[in-house]
Design an enzyme around this catalytic site. Structure first.
Site, mmCIF file in Angstrom:
data_model
loop_
_atom_site.group_PDB
_atom_site.id
_atom_site.type_symbol
_atom_site.label_atom_id
_atom_site.label_comp_id
_atom_site.label_asym_id
_atom_site.label_seq_id
_atom_site.Cartn_x
_atom_site.Cartn_y
_atom_site.Cartn_z
ATOM 1 N N ARG A 46 -10.199 -51.447 8.949
ATOM 2 C CA ARG A 46 -11.106 -50.543 9.728
ATOM 3 C C ARG A 46 -11.358 -51.511 10.961
ATOM 4 N NH1 ARG A 46 -16.082 -52.219 8.970
ATOM 5 N NH2 ARG A 46 -16.074 -52.600 6.618
ATOM 6 N N TYR A 98 -18.416 -26.623 22.701
ATOM 7 C CA TYR A 98 -18.231 -26.255 21.094
ATOM 8 C C TYR A 98 -19.237 -26.410 20.226
ATOM 9 C CZ TYR A 98 -16.526 -27.257 16.350
ATOM 10 O OH TYR A 98 -16.246 -27.265 15.112
ATOM 11 N N ASP A 170 -15.269 -33.919 28.020
ATOM 12 C CA ASP A 170 -14.388 -33.537 26.733
ATOM 13 C C ASP A 170 -13.027 -32.752 27.476
ATOM 14 O OD1 ASP A 170 -13.207 -32.033 24.638
ATOM 15 O OD2 ASP A 170 -15.063 -31.802 23.629
ATOM 16 N N LYS A 195 -6.350 -30.776 18.398
ATOM 17 C CA LYS A 195 -5.684 -29.665 18.784
ATOM 18 C C LYS A 195 -4.648 -29.904 19.578
ATOM 19 C CE LYS A 195 -9.551 -28.036 17.317
ATOM 20 N NZ LYS A 195 -10.592 -28.870 17.305
HETATM 21 N N1 LCS Z 1 -14.280 -30.695 21.324
HETATM 22 C C1 LCS Z 1 -14.008 -29.387 21.217
HETATM 23 C C2 LCS Z 1 -13.980 -28.750 22.923
HETATM 24 C C3 LCS Z 1 -13.571 -28.818 20.262
HETATM 25 O O1 LCS Z 1 -13.208 -27.478 20.460
HETATM 26 C C4 LCS Z 1 -13.696 -29.298 19.007
HETATM 27 C C5 LCS Z 1 -13.355 -28.413 17.701
HETATM 28 C C6 LCS Z 1 -14.221 -30.564 18.996
HETATM 29 C C7 LCS Z 1 -14.577 -31.226 19.901
HETATM 30 C C8 LCS Z 1 -14.440 -31.304 17.622
HETATM 31 O O2 LCS Z 1 -13.162 -31.732 17.224
HETATM 32 P P1 LCS Z 1 -13.046 -31.785 15.648
HETATM 33 O O3 LCS Z 1 -13.978 -32.719 14.930
HETATM 34 O O4 LCS Z 1 -12.941 -30.483 15.002
HETATM 35 O O5 LCS Z 1 -11.763 -32.578 15.580
HETATM 36 N N2 LCS Z 1 -13.206 -27.168 18.043
HETATM 37 C C9 LCS Z 1 -13.053 -26.230 16.940
HETATM 38 C C10 LCS Z 1 -12.998 -24.899 17.452
HETATM 39 O O6 LCS Z 1 -12.968 -24.386 18.385
HETATM 40 N N3 LCS Z 1 -12.548 -24.188 16.310
HETATM 41 O O7 LCS Z 1 -12.646 -25.057 15.075
HETATM 42 C C11 LCS Z 1 -12.753 -26.381 15.417
#
Ligand code: LCS
Length: 379
Positions: A46, A98, A170, A195
Protein backbone atom coordinates in the site's frame (compact mmCIF):
# COMPACT_ATOMS: atom_id res chain seq x y z
CA UNK A 1 15.34 13.66 -24.35
CA UNK A 2 12.21 14.05 -26.41
CA UNK A 3 8.71 13.15 -25.25
CA UNK A 4 8.46 9.82 -27.09
CA UNK A 5 11.89 8.71 -25.82
CA UNK A 6 10.95 9.60 -22.24
CA UNK A 7 7.60 7.82 -22.60
CA UNK A 8 9.38 4.61 -23.59
CA UNK A 9 12.35 4.75 -21.22
CA UNK A 10 11.79 6.79 -18.04
CA UNK A 11 11.12 4.51 -15.07
CA UNK A 12 11.61 1.53 -17.34
CA UNK A 13 15.32 0.88 -17.29
CA UNK A 14 16.10 -2.84 -17.88
CA UNK A 15 15.52 -4.84 -14.69
CA UNK A 16 18.89 -5.02 -12.85
CA UNK A 17 18.43 -8.61 -11.65
CA UNK A 18 17.31 -10.28 -14.89
CA UNK A 19 17.84 -7.77 -17.69
CA UNK A 20 14.11 -7.88 -18.54
CA UNK A 21 13.43 -5.02 -20.95
CA UNK A 22 9.92 -4.55 -19.62
CA UNK A 23 9.36 -3.41 -16.04
CA UNK A 24 8.17 -6.49 -14.10
CA UNK A 25 4.77 -6.69 -12.41
CA UNK A 26 5.64 -6.92 -8.72
CA UNK A 27 2.50 -8.80 -7.70
CA UNK A 28 3.25 -8.81 -4.00
CA UNK A 29 1.61 -7.37 -0.93
CA UNK A 30 4.75 -7.29 1.21
CA UNK A 31 8.54 -7.53 1.21
CA UNK A 32 10.83 -9.57 3.45
CA UNK A 33 12.95 -7.58 5.88
CA UNK A 34 16.46 -8.71 6.82
CA UNK A 35 16.12 -7.52 10.38
CA UNK A 36 14.06 -4.93 12.20
CA UNK A 37 14.18 -1.68 10.24
CA UNK A 38 16.48 -3.11 7.52
CA UNK A 39 14.88 -3.52 4.08
CA UNK A 40 15.36 -2.56 0.43
CA UNK A 41 13.08 0.51 0.58
CA UNK A 42 9.86 -1.48 0.28
CA UNK A 43 7.88 -2.61 3.32
CA UNK A 44 4.22 -2.99 2.37
CA UNK A 45 2.64 -2.55 -1.05
CA UNK A 46 0.00 0.00 0.00
CA UNK A 47 2.92 2.30 0.82
CA UNK A 48 5.04 1.46 -2.23
CA UNK A 49 5.48 -1.02 -5.02
CA UNK A 50 8.25 -1.05 -7.68
CA UNK A 51 5.82 -1.30 -10.63
CA UNK A 52 3.92 1.69 -9.26
CA UNK A 53 7.16 3.60 -8.67
CA UNK A 54 8.12 2.95 -12.33
CA UNK A 55 4.82 4.39 -13.56
CA UNK A 56 5.01 7.34 -11.17
CA UNK A 57 8.51 8.25 -12.36
CA UNK A 58 7.38 8.01 -15.94
CA UNK A 59 4.28 10.18 -15.52
CA UNK A 60 6.18 12.79 -13.50
CA UNK A 61 8.62 13.22 -16.40
CA UNK A 62 5.96 13.34 -19.11
CA UNK A 63 4.02 16.11 -17.33
CA UNK A 64 7.21 18.02 -16.55
CA UNK A 65 6.72 17.53 -12.80
CA UNK A 66 9.03 16.15 -10.12
CA UNK A 67 6.68 13.63 -8.51
CA UNK A 68 3.63 11.57 -9.39
CA UNK A 69 1.26 9.38 -7.42
CA UNK A 70 -0.84 6.66 -9.06
CA UNK A 71 -4.34 6.05 -7.73
CA UNK A 72 -7.05 3.41 -8.16
CA UNK A 73 -9.07 5.68 -10.48
CA UNK A 74 -9.24 9.26 -11.68
CA UNK A 75 -11.89 9.91 -9.05
CA UNK A 76 -9.65 8.45 -6.31
CA UNK A 77 -6.88 10.82 -7.42
CA UNK A 78 -9.19 13.85 -7.35
CA UNK A 79 -10.63 12.81 -3.99
CA UNK A 80 -7.12 12.53 -2.54
CA UNK A 81 -6.26 16.06 -3.73
CA UNK A 82 -9.37 17.49 -2.08
CA UNK A 83 -8.59 15.76 1.21
CA UNK A 84 -5.53 18.01 1.41
CA UNK A 85 -8.11 20.63 2.47
CA UNK A 86 -9.86 21.10 5.77
CA UNK A 87 -13.43 21.63 6.83
CA UNK A 88 -14.37 25.30 6.24
CA UNK A 89 -12.24 25.60 3.09
CA UNK A 90 -13.69 26.83 -0.19
CA UNK A 91 -12.96 25.41 -3.66
CA UNK A 92 -13.58 27.11 -7.00
CA UNK A 93 -14.29 24.58 -9.70
CA UNK A 94 -14.94 24.91 -13.45
CA UNK A 95 -18.71 24.75 -13.85
CA UNK A 96 -18.36 22.34 -16.74
CA UNK A 97 -16.50 19.34 -15.35
CA UNK A 98 -16.93 15.58 -15.70
CA UNK A 99 -20.26 14.71 -14.03
CA UNK A 100 -18.51 12.37 -11.59
CA UNK A 101 -16.41 15.27 -10.28
CA UNK A 102 -19.55 17.37 -9.78
CA UNK A 103 -21.15 14.42 -7.94
CA UNK A 104 -18.11 13.86 -5.69
CA UNK A 105 -17.91 17.55 -4.78
CA UNK A 106 -21.62 18.25 -4.27
CA UNK A 107 -22.89 14.94 -2.89
CA UNK A 108 -19.94 13.55 -0.93
CA UNK A 109 -17.27 16.09 -0.01
CA UNK A 110 -19.67 18.94 0.75
CA UNK A 111 -20.82 16.85 3.76
CA UNK A 112 -17.43 17.38 5.35
CA UNK A 113 -17.70 21.15 5.65
CA UNK A 114 -16.07 21.93 2.31
CA UNK A 115 -17.69 24.56 0.15
CA UNK A 116 -17.68 24.45 -3.66
CA UNK A 117 -18.46 27.21 -6.18
CA UNK A 118 -18.97 26.20 -9.80
CA UNK A 119 -17.78 29.03 -12.02
CA UNK A 120 -17.28 29.59 -15.74
CA UNK A 121 -13.48 29.48 -15.69
CA UNK A 122 -13.13 30.38 -19.38
CA UNK A 123 -13.21 33.96 -18.10
CA UNK A 124 -10.52 34.65 -15.51
CA UNK A 125 -12.42 37.69 -14.13
CA UNK A 126 -15.22 35.34 -13.02
CA UNK A 127 -12.71 33.37 -11.04
CA UNK A 128 -11.13 36.46 -9.52
CA UNK A 129 -14.56 37.66 -8.35
CA UNK A 130 -15.37 34.27 -6.84
CA UNK A 131 -12.24 34.08 -4.68
CA UNK A 132 -13.08 34.39 -0.99
CA UNK A 133 -11.02 34.61 2.17
CA UNK A 134 -11.33 30.86 2.68
CA UNK A 135 -10.65 29.84 -0.96
CA UNK A 136 -7.94 27.19 -0.82
CA UNK A 137 -8.07 25.57 -4.25
CA UNK A 138 -8.83 26.37 -7.90
CA UNK A 139 -9.84 23.26 -9.78
CA UNK A 140 -10.19 23.43 -13.56
CA UNK A 141 -10.80 21.06 -16.40
CA UNK A 142 -9.54 22.27 -19.79
CA UNK A 143 -10.88 21.45 -22.29
CA UNK A 144 -14.05 20.54 -20.44
CA UNK A 145 -15.94 17.29 -20.66
CA UNK A 146 -18.02 17.27 -22.89
CA UNK A 147 -18.32 20.85 -24.21
CA UNK A 148 -14.60 21.38 -24.90
CA UNK A 149 -14.48 24.86 -23.36
CA UNK A 150 -10.94 26.09 -22.77
CA UNK A 151 -9.62 28.00 -19.75
CA UNK A 152 -6.48 30.11 -20.07
CA UNK A 153 -3.73 28.20 -18.25
CA UNK A 154 -1.34 31.17 -18.15
CA UNK A 155 -3.92 33.63 -16.77
CA UNK A 156 -5.29 31.11 -14.28
CA UNK A 157 -1.79 30.30 -13.01
CA UNK A 158 -0.98 33.99 -12.61
CA UNK A 159 -4.14 34.59 -10.65
CA UNK A 160 -3.51 31.53 -8.52
CA UNK A 161 0.00 32.72 -7.70
CA UNK A 162 -1.10 36.28 -6.96
CA UNK A 163 -3.84 35.10 -4.59
CA UNK A 164 -1.78 32.22 -3.17
CA UNK A 165 -4.41 29.64 -4.05
CA UNK A 166 -3.08 26.39 -5.56
CA UNK A 167 -4.26 25.59 -9.10
CA UNK A 168 -5.15 21.99 -9.99
CA UNK A 169 -5.76 21.11 -13.65
CA UNK A 170 -7.48 17.98 -14.94
CA UNK A 171 -5.46 17.17 -18.07
CA UNK A 172 -7.32 13.96 -18.97
CA UNK A 173 -8.71 15.15 -22.31
CA UNK A 174 -5.32 16.30 -23.63
CA UNK A 175 -2.68 14.02 -22.09
CA UNK A 176 0.79 15.49 -21.47
CA UNK A 177 1.63 14.99 -25.14
CA UNK A 178 -0.75 17.81 -26.08
CA UNK A 179 -0.80 20.04 -23.00
CA UNK A 180 1.46 20.46 -19.96
CA UNK A 181 -0.25 22.65 -17.37
CA UNK A 182 2.70 22.62 -14.90
CA UNK A 183 4.77 24.52 -17.49
CA UNK A 184 2.20 27.33 -17.31
CA UNK A 185 2.52 27.46 -13.54
CA UNK A 186 -0.21 25.09 -12.35
CA UNK A 187 0.54 23.42 -9.01
CA UNK A 188 -0.88 19.97 -9.70
CA UNK A 189 -2.16 17.99 -12.65
CA UNK A 190 -4.70 15.20 -12.25
CA UNK A 191 -5.49 12.45 -14.73
CA UNK A 192 -7.86 9.66 -15.27
CA UNK A 193 -5.23 7.26 -16.66
CA UNK A 194 -8.22 5.18 -17.75
CA UNK A 195 -8.34 7.40 -20.83
CA UNK A 196 -5.57 8.45 -23.26
CA UNK A 197 -2.63 7.58 -21.00
CA UNK A 198 -3.56 3.91 -20.88
CA UNK A 199 -5.28 4.25 -24.21
CA UNK A 200 -6.64 0.73 -24.63
CA UNK A 201 -9.85 0.73 -22.55
CA UNK A 202 -8.61 -2.09 -20.34
CA UNK A 203 -7.76 -0.43 -17.02
CA UNK A 204 -9.20 2.08 -14.54
CA UNK A 205 -6.65 4.36 -12.90
CA UNK A 206 -5.71 7.88 -11.91
CA UNK A 207 -2.68 10.01 -11.18
CA UNK A 208 -1.59 13.29 -9.63
CA UNK A 209 1.58 14.97 -10.87
CA UNK A 210 3.20 17.82 -8.99
CA UNK A 211 6.41 19.69 -8.42
CA UNK A 212 6.80 20.81 -4.81
CA UNK A 213 8.29 18.36 -2.33
CA UNK A 214 5.98 19.48 0.50
CA UNK A 215 2.87 18.91 -1.64
CA UNK A 216 4.18 15.47 -2.58
CA UNK A 217 4.88 14.56 1.06
CA UNK A 218 1.34 15.53 2.11
CA UNK A 219 -0.33 13.75 -0.78
CA UNK A 220 1.85 10.64 -0.37
CA UNK A 221 0.80 10.55 3.29
CA UNK A 222 -2.85 10.64 2.20
CA UNK A 223 -2.30 7.95 -0.43
CA UNK A 224 -0.55 5.68 2.06
CA UNK A 225 -3.10 6.33 4.79
CA UNK A 226 -6.30 6.09 2.73
CA UNK A 227 -4.92 3.42 0.42
CA UNK A 228 -6.61 4.13 -2.93
CA UNK A 229 -3.52 2.94 -4.81
CA UNK A 230 -3.24 1.61 -8.35
CA UNK A 231 -2.48 -2.13 -8.36
CA UNK A 232 0.70 -3.45 -10.01
CA UNK A 233 -0.98 -5.04 -13.03
CA UNK A 234 -2.82 -1.80 -13.84
CA UNK A 235 0.41 0.18 -13.39
CA UNK A 236 2.04 -2.15 -15.88
CA UNK A 237 -0.83 -1.71 -18.35
CA UNK A 238 -0.59 2.09 -18.14
CA UNK A 239 3.21 1.93 -18.59
CA UNK A 240 2.66 -0.18 -21.67
CA UNK A 241 0.02 2.20 -23.00
CA UNK A 242 2.12 5.28 -22.42
CA UNK A 243 4.91 3.92 -24.64
CA UNK A 244 2.75 4.64 -27.71
CA UNK A 245 1.14 7.83 -26.40
CA UNK A 246 2.96 10.13 -28.85
CA UNK A 247 1.99 8.20 -31.99
CA UNK A 248 -1.53 7.55 -30.75
CA UNK A 249 -2.16 11.21 -29.96
CA UNK A 250 -0.92 12.28 -33.40
CA UNK A 251 -3.40 9.93 -35.04
CA UNK A 252 -6.18 10.84 -32.57
CA UNK A 253 -5.70 14.52 -33.48
CA UNK A 254 -5.74 13.84 -37.24
CA UNK A 255 -8.89 11.76 -36.98
CA UNK A 256 -10.56 14.23 -34.60
CA UNK A 257 -9.92 17.13 -36.95
CA UNK A 258 -11.17 15.16 -39.98
CA UNK A 259 -14.39 14.15 -38.24
CA UNK A 260 -15.03 17.65 -36.91
CA UNK A 261 -14.52 18.92 -40.47
CA UNK A 262 -17.00 16.35 -41.77
CA UNK A 263 -19.64 17.10 -39.12
CA UNK A 264 -19.51 20.92 -39.14
CA UNK A 265 -21.13 21.50 -42.57
CA UNK A 266 -23.44 18.45 -42.29
CA UNK A 267 -27.10 19.53 -42.68
CA UNK A 268 -28.28 17.37 -39.75
CA UNK A 269 -25.69 18.80 -37.36
CA UNK A 270 -26.54 22.12 -35.69
CA UNK A 271 -23.20 22.80 -34.04
CA UNK A 272 -19.85 21.10 -33.47
CA UNK A 273 -17.70 21.69 -30.36
CA UNK A 274 -14.06 20.97 -31.25
CA UNK A 275 -11.14 23.26 -30.36
CA UNK A 276 -9.51 22.62 -33.75
CA UNK A 277 -12.35 24.35 -35.61
CA UNK A 278 -12.02 28.08 -36.30
CA UNK A 279 -15.63 28.43 -35.12
CA UNK A 280 -14.63 27.30 -31.59
CA UNK A 281 -14.79 30.39 -29.32
CA UNK A 282 -11.33 29.72 -27.82
CA UNK A 283 -9.63 28.32 -30.92
CA UNK A 284 -6.84 30.94 -30.75
CA UNK A 285 -6.17 30.28 -27.09
CA UNK A 286 -6.10 26.55 -27.88
CA UNK A 287 -3.35 27.04 -30.45
CA UNK A 288 -1.29 28.82 -27.76
CA UNK A 289 -1.55 26.29 -24.96
CA UNK A 290 -2.17 22.99 -26.73
CA UNK A 291 0.12 21.18 -29.16
CA UNK A 292 -2.89 19.65 -30.91
CA UNK A 293 -6.64 19.65 -30.49
CA UNK A 294 -7.18 16.07 -29.43
CA UNK A 295 -9.85 13.55 -30.21
CA UNK A 296 -12.79 14.64 -28.09
CA UNK A 297 -15.67 16.43 -29.75
CA UNK A 298 -19.36 16.99 -29.19
CA UNK A 299 -22.11 17.91 -31.60
CA UNK A 300 -25.66 19.15 -31.32
CA UNK A 301 -28.48 17.34 -33.09
CA UNK A 302 -31.31 19.46 -31.70
CA UNK A 303 -33.33 16.90 -29.74
CA UNK A 304 -33.06 13.75 -27.69
CA UNK A 305 -34.99 11.90 -30.39
CA UNK A 306 -32.40 12.79 -33.03
CA UNK A 307 -29.55 11.82 -30.70
CA UNK A 308 -31.22 8.48 -29.96
CA UNK A 309 -31.70 7.74 -33.66
CA UNK A 310 -28.05 8.37 -34.36
CA UNK A 311 -26.91 6.29 -31.40
CA UNK A 312 -29.15 3.41 -32.49
CA UNK A 313 -27.72 3.46 -36.02
CA UNK A 314 -23.95 3.72 -35.50
CA UNK A 315 -22.10 0.43 -35.85
CA UNK A 316 -18.36 1.10 -35.80
CA UNK A 317 -18.67 3.87 -33.21
CA UNK A 318 -19.57 1.98 -30.00
CA UNK A 319 -22.14 3.44 -27.64
CA UNK A 320 -20.43 3.50 -24.26
CA UNK A 321 -19.09 5.45 -21.30
CA UNK A 322 -15.40 6.40 -21.17
CA UNK A 323 -13.04 7.83 -23.76
CA UNK A 324 -9.45 7.95 -24.89
CA UNK A 325 -9.11 4.41 -26.19
CA UNK A 326 -7.96 3.34 -29.64
CA UNK A 327 -11.56 2.49 -30.52
CA UNK A 328 -14.14 5.20 -31.20
CA UNK A 329 -16.75 5.60 -28.47
CA UNK A 330 -19.94 7.61 -28.76
CA UNK A 331 -22.07 8.75 -25.84
CA UNK A 332 -25.00 10.87 -24.72
CA UNK A 333 -23.72 13.18 -21.93
CA UNK A 334 -27.17 14.18 -20.59
CA UNK A 335 -28.09 10.60 -19.67
CA UNK A 336 -24.61 9.09 -19.29
CA UNK A 337 -21.51 10.99 -18.10
CA UNK A 338 -23.48 13.97 -16.72
CA UNK A 339 -26.66 12.29 -15.49
CA UNK A 340 -25.77 13.25 -11.90
CA UNK A 341 -25.80 16.97 -12.81
CA UNK A 342 -29.33 18.45 -12.34
CA UNK A 343 -31.03 19.26 -15.70
CA UNK A 344 -31.04 23.05 -15.11
CA UNK A 345 -27.30 23.01 -14.30
CA UNK A 346 -26.65 20.84 -17.36
CA UNK A 347 -28.40 23.33 -19.63
CA UNK A 348 -26.37 26.21 -18.18
CA UNK A 349 -23.18 24.50 -19.33
CA UNK A 350 -24.53 23.55 -22.76
CA UNK A 351 -25.36 19.89 -22.16
CA UNK A 352 -28.67 19.60 -23.99
CA UNK A 353 -30.60 16.40 -24.66
CA UNK A 354 -29.52 16.65 -28.30
CA UNK A 355 -25.80 16.70 -27.54
CA UNK A 356 -23.71 13.70 -28.59
CA UNK A 357 -20.06 13.18 -27.61
CA UNK A 358 -17.43 11.35 -29.62
CA UNK A 359 -14.11 10.02 -28.43
CA UNK A 360 -12.49 9.56 -31.81
CA UNK A 361 -10.29 6.49 -32.00
CA UNK A 362 -7.43 5.68 -34.34
CA UNK A 363 -9.32 3.49 -36.82
CA UNK A 364 -9.19 4.41 -40.53
CA UNK A 365 -10.97 7.72 -40.52
CA UNK A 366 -12.87 7.02 -43.77
CA UNK A 367 -14.56 4.09 -42.02
CA UNK A 368 -15.59 6.28 -39.11
CA UNK A 369 -16.93 8.99 -41.41
CA UNK A 370 -18.88 6.40 -43.44
CA UNK A 371 -20.43 5.05 -40.21
CA UNK A 372 -21.44 8.52 -39.00
CA UNK A 373 -22.68 9.56 -42.44
CA UNK A 374 -24.94 6.51 -42.71
CA UNK A 375 -26.21 6.92 -39.13
CA UNK A 376 -26.89 10.65 -39.70
CA UNK A 377 -29.04 9.82 -42.73
CA UNK A 378 -31.50 8.22 -40.26
CA UNK A 379 -31.75 11.35 -38.12
N1 LCS B 1 -11.64 13.49 -15.17
C1 LCS B 1 -12.22 13.49 -16.39
C2 LCS B 1 -12.02 14.67 -17.30
C3 LCS B 1 -12.99 12.41 -16.79
O1 LCS B 1 -13.54 12.44 -18.00
C4 LCS B 1 -13.16 11.31 -15.89
C5 LCS B 1 -14.00 10.14 -16.25
C6 LCS B 1 -12.55 11.36 -14.64
C7 LCS B 1 -11.78 12.46 -14.32
C8 LCS B 1 -12.67 10.25 -13.64
O2 LCS B 1 -11.83 9.18 -13.98
P1 LCS B 1 -12.10 7.65 -13.61
O3 LCS B 1 -12.34 7.59 -12.15
O4 LCS B 1 -13.29 7.20 -14.39
O5 LCS B 1 -10.82 6.98 -14.01
N2 LCS B 1 -14.77 10.33 -17.39
C9 LCS B 1 -15.64 9.49 -17.90
C10 LCS B 1 -16.44 9.79 -19.03
O6 LCS B 1 -16.47 10.84 -19.63
N3 LCS B 1 -17.17 8.72 -19.33
O7 LCS B 1 -16.99 7.71 -18.43
C11 LCS B 1 -16.00 8.13 -17.46
Amino acid sequence: MGFATDAIHVGQEPDPTTGAVVAPIYQTSTYVQEELGKHKGYEYARASNPTRSALERNLARLEGGRHALAFASGMAAINAVITLLQSGDHVICSHAVYGGVYRLFTKVLSHFGLEFSFIDTTCVENVEKAIKKNTRLLYIETPTNPTLAISDLGEMSQLARARRVPLVVDNTFMSPYLQRPLEFGADMVVHSTTKFLNGHSDSIGGAVILTRQEDYDRLYFIQKSAGAILGPFDCWLVLRGVKTLAVRMEQHCQNGQAIAGFLEPHPKVKRVFYPGLKSHPQHELGTKQMKGFGAMLSFELGSRESAERLLRQVKLCSLGESLGGVETLISHPATMTHSSVPPEERLKIGITDGLVRLSVGIEDVEDLIADLDRALSHV
